[in-house]
Scaffold this active site. Sequence first.
Site, short mmCIF file in Angstrom:
data_model
loop_
_atom_site.label_atom_id
_atom_site.label_comp_id
_atom_site.label_asym_id
_atom_site.label_seq_id
_atom_site.Cartn_x
_atom_site.Cartn_y
_atom_site.Cartn_z
N TYR A 153 1.31 -3.78 8.29
CA TYR A 153 0.07 -3.73 7.51
C TYR A 153 0.33 -4.33 6.15
CZ TYR A 153 -3.99 -1.71 5.07
OH TYR A 153 -5.13 -1.52 4.34
N ASP B 30 6.91 -7.51 1.83
CA ASP B 30 5.88 -6.58 1.37
C ASP B 30 6.57 -5.24 1.18
OD1 ASP B 30 3.84 -4.83 0.96
OD2 ASP B 30 2.56 -5.58 2.57
N LYS C 262 1.91 1.42 -4.66
CA LYS C 262 2.31 2.82 -4.47
C LYS C 262 3.24 3.33 -5.59
CE LYS C 262 0.68 2.56 0.15
NZ LYS C 262 0.76 1.73 1.29
#
Length: 425
Positions: free
Chosen positions: A143, A238, A266
Amino acid sequence: MDTKSKALFEEAKQYIPGGVNSPVRAFGAVERSPRFIARAYGSRLVDVDGNELLDYVCSWGPGILGHAHPTVIEKVREACKDGLTYGAPTEKEVCLARQIAKQIPSMEESRLTSSGTEAVMAAIRVARGYTGRDRIVKCKGCYHGHSDGLLVQAGSGALSASMPDSAGVPMDYTRHTMVALYNDPASIEACFLADPKGIAAVIVEPVAANMGVVPPTPGFLEFLRNITSQYGALLIFDEVITGFRLASGGAQEYFQVTPDLTTLGKIVGGGMPIGAYGGRREIMELVAPAGPVYQAGTLSGNPIATTAGLATLDILQEDPGIYQRLQKKAERIAHAVRKAAKGTVCVNQVGSLLSIFFTPGPVCGYADALSANQTRYADFFGYLLDRGIYVAPSQFEAMFISDAHTEEDIAYTCQTMQAYFSDTL
Ligand SMILES: *Cc1c(COP(=O)(O)O)cnc(C)c1O
């Protein structure tokens, strides 16, 4: 026990699609009603009915220090007094970019955004601008946020709902996205053989954590490094989840493989909305106003978010033993579950990330992850929730360990999980 949560969810559904602001929160995959959270501290969430829940979601990753860390909260409180946003440069942005470069040396220059999704979108634009090529390669089940071109076989939320693609994304927008398989070098090579001069970048989660946790098989990341260099494409890690979680320098330090561009999110915002992308100076100097690749944001580098991010990174930096401690806790849970489940589940664990797949395994990629039994996971989830343990409401997500999880928390979690398996096997 969850009357207020249930009532709120009913009301939420009248005003918010599905009652939530991000799909996986709806608990659809586990056939429960979501808990509405009133507050949180340390390793605990407190829901609106007053139930305390031992939290292993940790806001899906940011909460590496647990909730409401007093130092972070105090610094944020102080920062708020000076105003919430200016839309002009601040010293804290310089501090954060410098700190990122210090911890992740491949990010010589970086740009802050307001989410991981935005960071990835921009990194891909930069890769295309740099190489003059259009195509990107992503792996099934990884993702990279919800931007159009990347909502192709995109893991977690999309997986649970059995919607690998999204409605509303024109075919034309995903035309340049090639899909390969995680941990399958041949599938990556096939993309390059199909279009040797057309691929701008390969983007990958260095530890896949959005189809459940799937570590890279030995040599896979090195393979990606080599093949991208060989074909003049960029390698994008990522690290929105792995950055500052696996090590001070993220997965690239942990595995000793250096990408061209990195995306963060995050943890770098310490619980506030932030993303970041960066890489070698030569590449990043293409970003406007230094160069021709346009990217901007009204709230990018927001002073409160940078304060929370910096405070979090400072605390992590001052505590060299933290990653070892986090890993030990994750290992305890992994070990306890493996022992109790007697081969019926596969536990993947890397550092403070773990997943319990309801399949004998091994789980090395997307097809393996999909073979996990979601009904059994839902049952496990319900059992834990009823005993005050809050894990991800989907088989295809990670469990996140934080520094706030105490030895007692871990012991209770191990016991409860072991009891589940002895009750059900
Ligand atoms: C969460 C996540 C994103 C998206 O970040 P948002 O802040 O939710 O937009 C991108 N990549 C990975 C690996 C993620 O886990």
